[in-house]
Design a protein around this motif. Sequence first.
Motif, short mmCIF file in Angstrom:
data_model
loop_
_atom_site.label_atom_id
_atom_site.label_comp_id
_atom_site.label_asym_id
_atom_site.label_seq_id
_atom_site.Cartn_x
_atom_site.Cartn_y
_atom_site.Cartn_z
N GLU A 33 0.82 -1.22 0.00
CA GLU A 33 0.00 0.00 0.00
C GLU A 33 0.86 1.27 0.00
O GLU A 33 0.48 2.30 -0.54
CB GLU A 33 -0.99 0.00 1.17
CG GLU A 33 -0.41 -0.12 2.56
CD GLU A 33 -0.11 -1.57 2.98
OE1 GLU A 33 0.05 -2.43 2.09
OE2 GLU A 33 -0.03 -1.83 4.19
N TRP A 34 2.06 1.21 0.59
CA TRP A 34 2.88 2.43 0.62
C TRP A 34 3.43 2.79 -0.77
O TRP A 34 3.85 3.89 -1.00
CB TRP A 34 4.02 2.34 1.64
CG TRP A 34 4.85 1.09 1.57
CD1 TRP A 34 5.93 0.88 0.79
CD2 TRP A 34 4.67 -0.10 2.34
NE1 TRP A 34 6.44 -0.37 1.01
CE2 TRP A 34 5.69 -0.99 1.96
CE3 TRP A 34 3.74 -0.50 3.31
CZ2 TRP A 34 5.81 -2.27 2.52
CZ3 TRP A 34 3.87 -1.76 3.86
CH2 TRP A 34 4.89 -2.64 3.47
N THR A 35 3.40 1.81 -1.67
CA THR A 35 3.85 2.10 -3.03
C THR A 35 2.69 2.52 -3.92
O THR A 35 2.88 3.10 -4.97
CB THR A 35 4.52 0.84 -3.61
OG1 THR A 35 5.45 0.34 -2.66
CG2 THR A 35 5.26 1.13 -4.91
N THR A 36 1.48 2.25 -3.45
CA THR A 36 0.33 2.45 -4.34
C THR A 36 -0.68 3.43 -3.75
O THR A 36 -1.83 3.44 -4.15
CB THR A 36 -0.37 1.10 -4.58
OG1 THR A 36 -0.67 0.53 -3.31
CG2 THR A 36 0.50 0.14 -5.36
N SER A 37 -0.28 4.21 -2.77
CA SER A 37 -1.23 5.18 -2.22
C SER A 37 -0.48 6.42 -1.74
O SER A 37 0.75 6.44 -1.72
CB SER A 37 -2.03 4.57 -1.06
OG SER A 37 -1.14 4.26 -0.01
N LEU A 38 -1.25 7.43 -1.35
CA LEU A 38 -0.66 8.69 -0.90
C LEU A 38 -0.26 8.59 0.56
O LEU A 38 -1.02 8.07 1.39
CB LEU A 38 -1.69 9.81 -1.09
CG LEU A 38 -1.31 11.20 -0.61
CD1 LEU A 38 -0.08 11.72 -1.36
CD2 LEU A 38 -2.48 12.16 -0.76
N GLY A 39 0.91 9.09 0.89
CA GLY A 39 1.37 9.06 2.27
C GLY A 39 0.88 10.26 3.06
O GLY A 39 0.08 11.06 2.59
N MET A 40 1.37 10.37 4.29
CA MET A 40 0.88 11.39 5.21
C MET A 40 1.54 12.74 4.92
O MET A 40 2.67 12.79 4.44
CB MET A 40 1.23 10.99 6.62
CG MET A 40 0.76 9.59 6.89
SD MET A 40 -0.12 9.48 8.37
CE MET A 40 0.81 8.16 9.08
N PRO A 41 0.85 13.82 5.27
CA PRO A 41 1.40 15.17 5.01
C PRO A 41 2.51 15.53 6.00
O PRO A 41 2.67 14.88 7.03
CB PRO A 41 0.19 16.07 5.22
CG PRO A 41 -0.70 15.32 6.15
CD PRO A 41 -0.49 13.87 5.86
N VAL A 42 3.22 16.59 5.67
CA VAL A 42 4.26 17.09 6.58
C VAL A 42 3.63 17.50 7.90
O VAL A 42 2.44 17.79 7.97
CB VAL A 42 5.01 18.32 5.99
CG1 VAL A 42 5.73 17.95 4.72
CG2 VAL A 42 4.08 19.50 5.82
N ALA A 43 4.45 17.51 8.92
CA ALA A 43 4.04 17.97 10.24
C ALA A 43 2.82 17.24 10.78
O ALA A 43 2.06 17.78 11.58
CB ALA A 43 3.81 19.49 10.25
N THR A 44 2.60 16.01 10.32
CA THR A 44 1.55 15.19 10.94
C THR A 44 1.89 15.03 12.42
O THR A 44 1.03 15.10 13.29
CB THR A 44 1.51 13.80 10.27
OG1 THR A 44 1.32 13.99 8.88
CG2 THR A 44 0.40 12.93 10.82
N HIS A 45 3.16 14.80 12.66
CA HIS A 45 3.66 14.82 14.04
C HIS A 45 4.60 16.02 14.15
O HIS A 45 5.73 15.93 13.70
CB HIS A 45 4.45 13.55 14.37
CG HIS A 45 3.68 12.30 14.16
ND1 HIS A 45 2.54 12.00 14.85
CD2 HIS A 45 3.89 11.24 13.34
CE1 HIS A 45 2.07 10.82 14.46
NE2 HIS A 45 2.87 10.34 13.54
#
Lengths: 445, 355
Positions: free
Chosen positions: A67-79
């Motif tokens: 899934e990490w290759t086929t979907s959008l990851g989290m935005p900056v400053a999530t943490h």
Amino acid sequence: MAIEYARPGRVRPAPENFLSDTDIESVQNGRRDFIRKAFVTASAAMVVPAVAKAQSAGDPAILNLPEWTTSLGMPVATHPYGMPSQYERGLVRRESPGLTRVGGSSVSFTPLQGLFGIITPSGLHFERHHQGWHDIDPARHRLMINGLVKTEAVYTMDDIMRLPSVSRIHFIECGANTGMEWGNVAVPTVQYTHGMIACSEFTGVPLKLILDMCGADYKKGRFVLAEGADGSSMTRTIPMELIESGEVLVAYGQNGEMLRPENGYPLRLVVPGVQGVSWVKWLRRIEVGDMPYGTKDEAIHYIDLMPDGLHRQYTSTQEVKSVITTPSGGQILLDKGFHNISGIAWSGRGKIERVDVSVDGGINWMPARLETPVLSKAITRFNVDWTWDGKPAILQSRAVDETGHVQPSYGQLRAVRGTSSIYHNNAIQSWRLAESGEVSNVQVL
Amino acid sequence: MSRFSKTLIGLMVAGTATAVFAFDRYENIGRPATPAEVAAWDIDVRPDLVGLPEGSGNVDDGMDLWETHCASCHGVFGESNEVFTPLVGGTRADDIETGRVAALIDQSFPQRTTMMKVPTISTLFDYIRRAMPWTSPKSLSDDEVYAILAYMLNLADLVPADFELSHENIAEIQERLPNRNGMTTDHGMWPGASAAEGGIGNGGTPDVQNVICMENCKTTVEIVSALPDYAQDAHGNLAEQHRGVGPVRGVPTGPQPEEGAAPAEQSSAAAVLAIANGKGCMACHGLANKIVGPGYNEIEAKYKDRPDAETYLIGKVKSGGSGVWGSIPMPPQGHVTDEEAQALVQWIMSGAKAQ
């Protein structure tokens, strides 16, 4: 040819989807079954498929795009303040059950079994508090200098942080590190045997500079009392010689950020080479005097009982010591073949000069590679290439510091100091590796 | 801006009026301390009794103060070995003569009490004044510290029951301390000057030395100690304390999760433990050991057959209680909601599991 070459150095790939028929059989009963259980419990998120015949086309981890290759990851400053991966959650500070009774005067140990290099992440720095910890408001924190000085003075954090600063990498080790093991093996992993050590880059002002400003009487004032601002107002005596060397720092920085509250925010003393209790946290006062102070933690605790019933007082230096962190107690090796034996060495008297490693319980030794940097009074990482033939082994490391002091064996240490001194156990650690691949804590004289 | 510069001027005037820094390269950094400030913080008492405040207190008053402020943790007679190492015990009349605690030499006493170790009376005064009682340090007056110390000395048979301790006679007690001659500084672990040069110890020569031998260093390898099984399991599941990738895994130890066990149940126990931590219950109760109050395991064992245990214990948590487990009361836990009290009690009665 390349494959042949790689074989001895091969680490068995995980998870175990690549099993031959014979492998599957051996997994169903025996050692690998054990390993498989270890996989399951080590990471609930890592689903281990029921052992099945390998897909002939190849590794599903490659063939089926994740899934990490086929979907959008989290935005900056999530943490806004970054956190370790969820898969690292087992590597945390832990207490040793039964060691102490109340959390406010206790110890949590650094997970050395999972660390690399020489720097301890600040959040994994071991803790030892005597009366709990506070998150002190830096605007209301003060440092007072009094005693044998021309001008008794007060500094705010603004003052101290305006002064010229230095940054230095040093280890800090509790005098009671490995204390549970004086008489016999007591704890399973390197976290509990040696986890009261950490190594950080500290930033601060040499105490010498501040004492100079106040006009310290260096002739009469050969001892300094350091005092904390916590409930225990921890006090320890520091020799003026160390301060004059410029090594002792009044530090506010740790690994590029401010000290963590558990490590003394906003100000602590850094006393390289000396046991952690002297690195007074939440530092509020420095007194220059002409004799040692005999404080509670140098007259009732942090005194080393000798076989003749005398206690050694003012034992402060942390002597040459080392331990192998991989493989170490409570671990299981995945396979025979190549293994990088890795560990840490340190000495309160200066740099590490060499480390030797034995895999036969100390009969024969081979020199380890010291990884750079090799710094004075800091942790030095060492590594040795090793091919495990699957037979039982006993792993040891023996460090030598630049003064020529060679880390002693348990037999040598006990012959002089007995088994009741609690503090300053720097004996050679032994890890027994069984045929099953399991590593356990043992003591060899 | 104007407020700021006024402060600065004020400081500079103070600086020039009272004293000048010996090293003035770092201008405008720090300021002289006032005498009142130094007095407020400079509370240490040295072995030569420099720093000792004037005052006095007697054994009788000390006993009352001890029972109010100290007994809950250290026991009525300083014997509290269930929670903390005892403060008093293990010393004999002969020790007062010799200044060496015989039980440290023949190891006839199971624990090392404070009184068996402490070589300097200043240490006790200094420490009690700065750090005790543990939860409200620096709350005792100097006279109260004298009284409590007098009581402790009486418990240790160093002074009679009608004794009054004061700054004037405390030096005489130093001459009676059982372990006053029990320390040595003859070692190489003081990182400063040697005793010969006005410091401590031998100047840094180690007492234990090994040699760098590389081959055939011995003929046999004798394993003198190995990890007992209980110690392995006592530290939880080691598999969970290691990384899930890399050259090694942690060995699974301790109780293993049942295959397909309901994870929800486990996390609810952890959630209640978090409440117990957050509401301060764990300061006084251990999961399986007494601290100030009984261990949760003891509470479960005591009430497991009582039909109304839940209602009764919820009431106790909310309103506090005393006399069931000993003389120390549990204060009312008013900051706990009804739901939390119920969850806590149900958790205690189902074994107070950590996970």
